[in-house]
Design a protein around this motif. Structure first.
Motif, PDB file in Angstrom:
ATOM      1  N   MET A  73      -5.144  19.267 -79.066  1.00 60.41           N
ATOM      2  CA  MET A  73      -4.695  20.630 -78.781  1.00 60.41           C
ATOM      3  C   MET A  73      -3.438  20.620 -77.934  1.00 60.41           C
ATOM      4  SD  MET A  73      -8.122  22.857 -78.325  1.00 60.41           S
ATOM      5  CE  MET A  73      -8.781  21.999 -76.951  1.00 60.41           C
ATOM      6  N   VAL A  74      -3.397  19.679 -76.981  1.00 60.46           N
ATOM      7  CA  VAL A  74      -2.226  19.607 -76.120  1.00 60.46           C
ATOM      8  C   VAL A  74      -0.980  19.271 -76.951  1.00 60.46           C
ATOM      9  CG1 VAL A  74      -1.164  18.149 -74.360  1.00 60.46           C
ATOM     10  CG2 VAL A  74      -3.411  19.143 -73.978  1.00 60.46           C
ATOM     11  N   SER A  75      -1.119  18.338 -77.896  1.00 62.12           N
ATOM     12  CA  SER A  75       0.036  18.002 -78.738  1.00 62.12           C
ATOM     13  C   SER A  75       0.555  19.248 -79.440  1.00 62.12           C
ATOM     14  CB  SER A  75      -0.360  16.974 -79.801  1.00 62.12           C
ATOM     15  OG  SER A  75      -0.915  15.841 -79.201  1.00 62.12           O
ATOM     16  N   GLU A  76      -0.370  20.003 -79.997  1.00 61.60           N
ATOM     17  CA  GLU A  76       0.014  21.198 -80.741  1.00 61.60           C
ATOM     18  C   GLU A  76       0.684  22.228 -79.819  1.00 61.60           C
ATOM     19  OE1 GLU A  76      -0.183  21.872 -83.891  1.00 61.60           O
ATOM     20  OE2 GLU A  76       0.207  24.037 -83.830  1.00 61.60           O
ATOM     21  N   ILE A  77       0.053  22.474 -78.696  1.00 61.13           N
ATOM     22  CA  ILE A  77       0.543  23.525 -77.801  1.00 61.13           C
ATOM     23  C   ILE A  77       1.896  23.140 -77.195  1.00 61.13           C
ATOM     24  CG2 ILE A  77       0.033  24.748 -75.651  1.00 61.13           C
ATOM     25  CD1 ILE A  77      -2.956  24.509 -76.450  1.00 61.13           C
ATOM     26  N   LEU A  78       2.038  21.855 -76.858  1.00 69.22           N
ATOM     27  CA  LEU A  78       3.319  21.416 -76.302  1.00 69.22           C
ATOM     28  C   LEU A  78       4.443  21.613 -77.309  1.00 69.22           C
ATOM     29  CD1 LEU A  78       2.605  18.083 -74.390  1.00 69.22           C
ATOM     30  CD2 LEU A  78       3.129  20.314 -73.436  1.00 69.22           C
ATOM     31  N   SER A  79       4.155  21.270 -78.558  1.00 71.44           N
ATOM     32  CA  SER A  79       5.205  21.386 -79.563  1.00 71.44           C
ATOM     33  C   SER A  79       5.578  22.848 -79.800  1.00 71.44           C
ATOM     34  CB  SER A  79       4.728  20.721 -80.853  1.00 71.44           C
ATOM     35  OG  SER A  79       5.624  20.966 -81.890  1.00 71.44           O
ATOM     36  N   VAL A  80       4.568  23.698 -79.950  1.00 67.01           N
ATOM     37  CA  VAL A  80       4.840  25.117 -80.202  1.00 67.01           C
ATOM     38  C   VAL A  80       5.659  25.715 -79.065  1.00 67.01           C
ATOM     39  CG1 VAL A  80       3.801  27.406 -80.403  1.00 67.01           C
ATOM     40  CG2 VAL A  80       2.782  25.466 -81.607  1.00 67.01           C
ATOM     41  N   ASN A  81       5.283  25.389 -77.846  1.00 69.65           N
ATOM     42  CA  ASN A  81       5.933  26.030 -76.720  1.00 69.65           C
ATOM     43  C   ASN A  81       7.172  25.303 -76.222  1.00 69.65           C
ATOM     44  OD1 ASN A  81       4.228  28.426 -76.211  1.00 69.65           O
ATOM     45  ND2 ASN A  81       2.658  26.841 -76.037  1.00 69.65           N
ATOM     46  N   SER A  82       7.492  24.153 -76.830  1.00 70.30           N
ATOM     47  CA  SER A  82       8.788  23.543 -76.552  1.00 70.30           C
ATOM     48  C   SER A  82       9.763  23.922 -77.643  1.00 70.30           C
ATOM     49  CB  SER A  82       8.694  22.016 -76.513  1.00 70.30           C
ATOM     50  OG  SER A  82       7.720  21.611 -75.617  1.00 70.30           O
ATOM     51  N   ARG A  83       9.277  24.584 -78.679  1.00 71.49           N
ATOM     52  CA  ARG A  83      10.087  24.925 -79.850  1.00 71.49           C
ATOM     53  C   ARG A  83      10.767  23.689 -80.409  1.00 71.49           C
ATOM     54  NH1 ARG A  83       7.344  28.319 -81.138  1.00 71.49           N
ATOM     55  NH2 ARG A  83       8.768  29.378 -82.514  1.00 71.49           N
ATOM     56  N   LYS A  84      10.037  22.611 -80.406  1.00 74.23           N
ATOM     57  CA  LYS A  84      10.550  21.343 -80.937  1.00 74.23           C
ATOM     58  C   LYS A  84       9.443  20.667 -81.727  1.00 74.23           C
ATOM     59  CE  LYS A  84      12.603  18.212 -78.618  1.00 74.23           C
ATOM     60  NZ  LYS A  84      12.578  17.255 -77.494  1.00 74.23           N
ATOM     61  N   PRO A  85       9.825  19.901 -82.742  1.00 73.74           N
ATOM     62  CA  PRO A  85       8.782  19.131 -83.442  1.00 73.74           C
ATOM     63  C   PRO A  85       8.105  18.175 -82.481  1.00 73.74           C
ATOM     64  CG  PRO A  85      10.956  18.797 -84.449  1.00 73.74           C
ATOM     65  CD  PRO A  85      11.164  19.656 -83.255  1.00 73.74           C
ATOM     66  N   ILE A  86       6.846  17.906 -82.726  1.00 76.84           N
ATOM     67  CA  ILE A  86       6.171  16.898 -81.904  1.00 76.84           C
ATOM     68  C   ILE A  86       6.901  15.583 -82.115  1.00 76.84           C
ATOM     69  CG2 ILE A  86       4.514  16.206 -83.701  1.00 76.84           C
ATOM     70  CD1 ILE A  86       3.493  16.601 -80.082  1.00 76.84           C
ATOM     71  N   PHE A  87       7.118  14.850 -81.041  1.00 74.92           N
ATOM     72  CA  PHE A  87       7.838  13.585 -81.175  1.00 74.92           C
ATOM     73  C   PHE A  87       6.873  12.532 -81.705  1.00 74.92           C
ATOM     74  CE2 PHE A  87       9.679   9.610 -79.904  1.00 74.92           C
ATOM     75  CZ  PHE A  87      11.040   9.806 -80.100  1.00 74.92           C
ATOM     76  N   GLY A  88       7.258  11.849 -82.782  1.00 80.57           N
ATOM     77  CA  GLY A  88       6.443  10.731 -83.274  1.00 80.57           C
ATOM     78  C   GLY A  88       5.101  11.141 -83.831  1.00 80.57           C
ATOM     79  N   TYR A  89       5.124  12.013 -84.814  1.00 78.07           N
ATOM     80  CA  TYR A  89       3.865  12.488 -85.405  1.00 78.07           C
ATOM     81  C   TYR A  89       2.980  11.334 -85.851  1.00 78.07           C
ATOM     82  CZ  TYR A  89       0.753  14.724 -88.805  1.00 78.07           C
ATOM     83  OH  TYR A  89      -0.341  15.128 -89.510  1.00 78.07           O
ATOM     84  N   LEU A  90       3.544  10.428 -86.644  1.00 80.25           N
ATOM     85  CA  LEU A  90       2.713   9.341 -87.165  1.00 80.25           C
ATOM     86  C   LEU A  90       2.243   8.405 -86.054  1.00 80.25           C
ATOM     87  CD1 LEU A  90       4.269   8.414 -90.605  1.00 80.25           C
ATOM     88  CD2 LEU A  90       2.136   9.612 -90.114  1.00 80.25           C
ATOM     89  N   ALA A  91       3.085   8.216 -85.044  1.00 80.97           N
ATOM     90  CA  ALA A  91       2.662   7.398 -83.911  1.00 80.97           C
ATOM     91  C   ALA A  91       1.491   8.071 -83.201  1.00 80.97           C
ATOM     92  CB  ALA A  91       3.820   7.204 -82.949  1.00 80.97           C
ATOM     93  N   MET A  92       1.531   9.404 -83.174  1.00 81.95           N
ATOM     94  CA  MET A  92       0.426  10.136 -82.554  1.00 81.95           C
ATOM     95  C   MET A  92      -0.860   9.917 -83.331  1.00 81.95           C
ATOM     96  SD  MET A  92       1.221  11.532 -79.842  1.00 81.95           S
ATOM     97  CE  MET A  92       1.727  12.927 -78.884  1.00 81.95           C
ATOM     98  N   VAL A  93      -0.779  10.018 -84.656  1.00 78.92           N
ATOM     99  CA  VAL A  93      -1.963   9.795 -85.483  1.00 78.92           C
ATOM    100  C   VAL A  93      -2.439   8.356 -85.312  1.00 78.92           C
ATOM    101  CG1 VAL A  93      -2.867   9.758 -87.822  1.00 78.92           C
ATOM    102  CG2 VAL A  93      -1.250  11.546 -87.140  1.00 78.92           C
ATOM    103  N   GLY A  94      -1.476   7.441 -85.352  1.00 79.94           N
ATOM    104  CA  GLY A  94      -1.814   6.026 -85.226  1.00 79.94           C
ATOM    105  C   GLY A  94      -2.490   5.728 -83.898  1.00 79.94           C
ATOM    106  N   SER A  95      -1.987   6.348 -82.829  1.00 82.75           N
ATOM    107  CA  SER A  95      -2.592   6.025 -81.536  1.00 82.75           C
ATOM    108  C   SER A  95      -3.979   6.658 -81.419  1.00 82.75           C
ATOM    109  CB  SER A  95      -1.685   6.432 -80.375  1.00 82.75           C
ATOM    110  OG  SER A  95      -1.270   7.753 -80.503  1.00 82.75           O
ATOM    111  N   LEU A  96      -4.157   7.824 -82.049  1.00 82.75           N
ATOM    112  CA  LEU A  96      -5.519   8.389 -82.074  1.00 82.75           C
ATOM    113  C   LEU A  96      -6.464   7.418 -82.776  1.00 82.75           C
ATOM    114  CD1 LEU A  96      -4.973  12.143 -83.047  1.00 82.75           C
ATOM    115  CD2 LEU A  96      -5.835  11.282 -80.885  1.00 82.75           C
TER     116      LEU A  96
END
Ligand code: HEM
Ligand code: CU
Lengths: 606, 249
Positions: free
Chosen positions: A314-337
């Motif tokens: 949820m934090v990843s999603e909320i940070l991206s929406v409210n920074s008005r920027k794409p989440i940095f490193g989407y696949l790295a995020m999935v990979g680290s999960l």
């Protein structure tokens, strides 16, 4: 793009479209009865709210318990007659008795870990967000979903009832280690209360299993057209791994609990061997108390990630929406999960370094434990780079998300201390551990939950929560959390053990009297501020500022394409089709591009 | 990457709008449930293994499980459990046939094979009941603190300890009491498995009634039978491991 339905599906009747069965009757709003709408509801959104509100009730109870035992720790020499009025023999003379203290701590841990941060957190957001964000009308099995809530409810009732037993609830700590928990004669809290605890947890495990199976099959099977796995919002990925962890680790706790029940009630010796209680020699032999710890922590460690992962998502999603920027490193995020989910199963013995675990074996667990720092750090860097030079909007959800990142860093760093078995000899069972897990798991996941509630509240109730109250809530909670738990690191480093009712007669810990009082005071203030949140929550359901646009945050994900107050079935017409990932913010000069928008030829790639 | 237009997408199965594994959600759930259940049994069996190998002595299954109904005192090691295992495996075969009949929407055969499967399940449970009774009530002479006592196999005591050198009783070697853990794990794990078989029988009976009432015929498919079948095969598979761990090793 190809529209044709694949009809190779063997059981075509039920499969051709996984959504067919709802499409027929979504337009007409037939009046539902109160019971089927609010009580035995099969609508995932209502079930989510049931989990949330039950979780909130538990949070108040669990939080109140911590206020009570902090009262004891902060003011060990004082007596509070009101406690005796309220709790009778448990607080004779206005002082919290030892038994009461242990009951409070045990229930606090159990409630917060399982009932609030597992059921309350996953239960709420998995139910609410999965169908809405993947584009499904409901869960794969709304029926089992409803049962999942009601098993949780049953578990809650049993746990709640256990607090009113004459001999009190379980009080051997949330980890309920035998032999203490196995022998009724060993302590009051190991009598009937312990059986209630075990049965309640068995119901809880059933609930979590029903929920988890549903979440997994929904995410895999029910994604709308175009929603490839790599277009899923990170919330969904996180909830997916959470469910997998739960489905594979809770059953092991179930085995452990069943064996414990047998030891308690049938005279078996799974965990017991050569024990003397109060001068009585017990006949049990051949069992192993350490075996229980293995079974417990095989769940216990994944459990802490079950609590954490939804917050990460949820934090990843909320940070991206409210920074008005794409989440940095989407696949790295999935990979680290993914990495975290795998490692979560391989590190459990770091809770057992001082049980006599073979040091050679311990070395492997040190290595694997410290490896978790890698995916954790990747996530932290990605959040920071997402924030970097963003157009930050400090909504309450955003603030809590940023607070989460701060707490996750602070608590993660102390984990690295603890993960070294040699350091752990000194730190184990001290307040250092208490500080570590409260910051990294307790408070951080709570922050994730708050972020989620503030952010998705408009979707849940069609209104906003009050911002001023939310800001007060945030700042007091964040500063308070650090003021409470930061000093505990020093206490722990000085060797102050956890699970003691009174330190005032220890020469070495007398120096912390003042500090304990300070911590307790802050804890009470923070508790009161949480009540402010609860007030804000319920007040806003009826009186909050109304949401007037479909997409108040300017977000890309599918839940914001539903009506302001979506009915059962979520979309009045066709389910929208997805054409892109969820993070096209600030692309080609446009603030945001919803997932439903087709990719145009002139669009840049990145 | 994630923005590639759908038309260019190779992996149609994962592109949403359909099940990537080509299975209906219920079957997927069943698979995941079985994985979960496998962890429960796995935890039990691993616990059993660690405790067993931490003991100095463990009973010889050939001596413990050597009885057969109506065979009196004949020494037939593992004969009865082999029969039980055979029954359960045959019931898995009949289940396969029921599922197969379901694929052909052949209601009559589904009914026939489901009945055989249910009979197999009940027979297995009956065998287990006999075996348990025999163990619990079958007294054996053991030496306890220098006195000869007659005890059966329970979760707290059992007569399967090492032989007392030179001491005979009714033509048998006299033993001491065996490791307590033996009874606990044996009854605990076979009981937990038996409970699974019982649930399976109940599920199968429900499936049978639904078949007879034509529920699946109306639906046009016998998917539910398939799911019940998955569960049944799983229970059977678990038995193979239980059999291995308690009777063969
Ligand atoms: C770099 C990451 C981390 C490392 C290396 C780490 C390491 C450890 C170690 C070694 C212990 C055992 C300390 C002891 O009892 O002596 C521990 C306790 C604990 N950790 Fe962590 N941890 C990490 C992150 C986390 C996270 C992310 C969570 C939760 C979301 C978490 C939750 C807990 C809990 C709940 C306990 C204490 C349980 C108890 O004894 O009651 N930890 N951690
Ligand atoms: Cu851990």
């Amino acid at each position: 793009m190809s529209i044709e339905h694949t009809t190779t599906v063997q059981e075509s009747a039920s499969l051709a479209s996984t959504h067919d069965h709802h499409d027929g009757h979504h337009e007409h709003h037939h009046e539902e009865s109160f019971i089927s709408k609010y009580v035995f509801s099969q609508d995932h959104k209502m079930i989510a709210k049931q989990f949330l509100i039950t979780g909130m009730i538990w949070a108040v109870i669990g939080g109140l318990f911590s206020v009570l035992f902090r009262l004891q720790l902060g003011y060990p020499e004082m007596s509070f007659p009101i406690l005796e009025d309220l709790f009778g023999k448990w607080a004779a003379g206005g002082r919290i008795s030892n038994e009461f203290y242990y009951a409070l701590v045990t229930m606090h841990g159990t409630i917060l870990v399982f009932f609030v941060l597992t059921a309350g957190l996953s239960g709420t957001f998995a139910n609410f967000l999965i169908p809405l964000q993947i584009g499904a009308r409901d869960m794969a099995s709304p029926m089992l979903n409803m049962l999942s809530y009601w098993f949780f409810f049953l578990a809650s009732i049993i746990m709640f009832a256990s607090m009113f037993i004459q001999t009190g609830p379980a009080s051997g700590g949330w980890t309920i280690y035998p032999p203490l928990s196995a022998l009724g004669q060993a302590s009051e809290g190991s009598k009937l209360g312990m059986d209630y605890w075990l049965v309640s947890m068995a119901m809880f495990i059933v609930s979590s299993l029903l929920g988890g199976l549903n979440y997994i099959s929904t995410i895999l099977n029910m994604r709308t057209k175009g929603m490839t796995m790599t277009r899923l919002p990170l919330t969904i990925w996180a909830l997916f791994f959470t469910a997998v962890l739960g489905v594979l680790s809770f059953p092991v706790l179930l085995s452990g609990a069943i064996l414990l029940l047998f030891d308690r009630n049938l005279g078996t010796s799974f965990y017991l061997s050569e024990i003397v209680v109060k001068g009585e020699i017990l006949p049990n032999e051949g069992g192993s108390a350490i075996l229980f710890q293995h079974l417990f922590w095989f769940l216990g460690h994944p459990e802490v990630y079950i609590i954490l992962l939804p917050a990460l998502g949820m934090v990843s999603e909320i940070l991206s929406v409210n920074s008005r920027k794409p989440i940095f490193g989407y696949l790295a995020m999935v990979g680290s999960l993914f990495a975290i989910a795998i490692l979560a199963f391989l590190v459990w013995a770091h809770h057992m370094f001082v049980t006599g675990l073979n040091p050679f074996l311990g070395a492997f667990f040190v290595l694997l434990t410290l490896l978790i720092a890698v995916p954790s750090a990747i996530k932290v860097f990605n959040w920071l780079t997402t924030l970097w030079r963003g157009n930050l909007r400090f909504t309450p959800g955003m603030l809590f998300a940023i607070g989460f990142v701060s707490l996750f860093i602070s608590g993660g760093l102390t984990g690295i201390f603890l993960g070294n078995s040699t350091l752990d000899i000194h730190l184990h069972d001290t307040y250092f551990v208490v500080a570590h897990f409260h910051i990294v798991m307790g408070v951080a996941s709570m922050f994730g939950m708050f972020a989620g509630v503030y952010h998705w509240y408009p979707k849940m109730y069609g209104r906003y929560m009050n911002n001023t109250l939310a800001y007060i809530h945030f700042w007091v909670s964040l500063i308070g959390a650090y003021l409470i738990f930061w000093p505990m690191h020093y206490q722990g480093l000085a060797g102050m053990p956890r699970r003691y009712t009174d330190f005032s007669n220890w020469e070495s810990f007398k120096q912390f009297g003042e500090m304990n009082r300070f911590i307790s005071t802050v804890a009470m203030i923070v508790f009161v501020v949480q009540l402010l949140f609860i007030f804000n929550f319920f007040y806003s359901i009826w009186k909050g500022r109304k949401v007037t646009t479909q997409n108040p945050w300017g977000a890309n994900t599918l839940e914001w394409t539903t009506p302001v107050r979506p009915g059962h079935g979520n979309w009045p017409g066709e389910i929208p089709e997805v054409h892109r990932w969820a993070y096209d913010y600030g692309k080609d000069g446009r603030d945001f591009i919803p997932q439903t928008e087709k990719i145009s030829d002139s669009e840049s790639k990145h | 990457m994630a923005q590639a237009p759908a038309a260019e997408m190779e992996t149609k199965w994962w592109s949403g709008g359909k099940s990537p594994f080509n299975v209906e959600y219920g079957k997927l759930m069943m698979w995941y449930f079985l994985m979960s259940d496998a962890f429960t049994f796995g935890a039990f069996l691993i616990s059993y293994g660690t405790i067993r190998f931490s003991q100095n002595f463990w009973p010889d299954p050939n001596k413990v499980f050597n009885a057969f109904p109506l065979a009196g005192h004949a020494n037939l090691p593992l004969a009865f459990v082999s029969l039980m295992t055979f029954i359960l495996i045959v019931s898995s075969v009949t289940m396969v046939l029921a599922v197969h009949a379901g694929h052909h929407n052949d209601k009559k055969s589904v009914i026939k094979w489901m009945i055989w499967t249910i009979i197999g399940g009940i027979a297995f449970l009956a065998c287990q009941a006999w075996e348990w009774t025999h163990l619990i009530t079958g007294d054996h002479a053991v030496m306890v603190n220098g006195v000869v006592e007659h005890i059966g196999t329970t979760v707290t005591r059992n007569p399967w300890g090492p032989e007392v050198a030179g001491a005979m009783h009714d033509g048998h070697h006299l033993t001491t009491t065996g490791p307590v853990a033996f009874g606990g794990y044996f009854f605990g794990i076979t009981g937990f498995h038996g409970f699974h078989v019982l649930s399976g029988v109940v599920i199968n009976i429900i499936m049978l009634i639904m078949t007879i009432n034509g529920v699946f015929e109306k639906r046009g498919h016998y998917l539910m039978i398939e799911k019940a079948g998955l569960y049944w095969h799983f229970v059977d598979l678990v038995w193979v491991f239980v059999f291995l761990c308690f009777y063969l090793i």
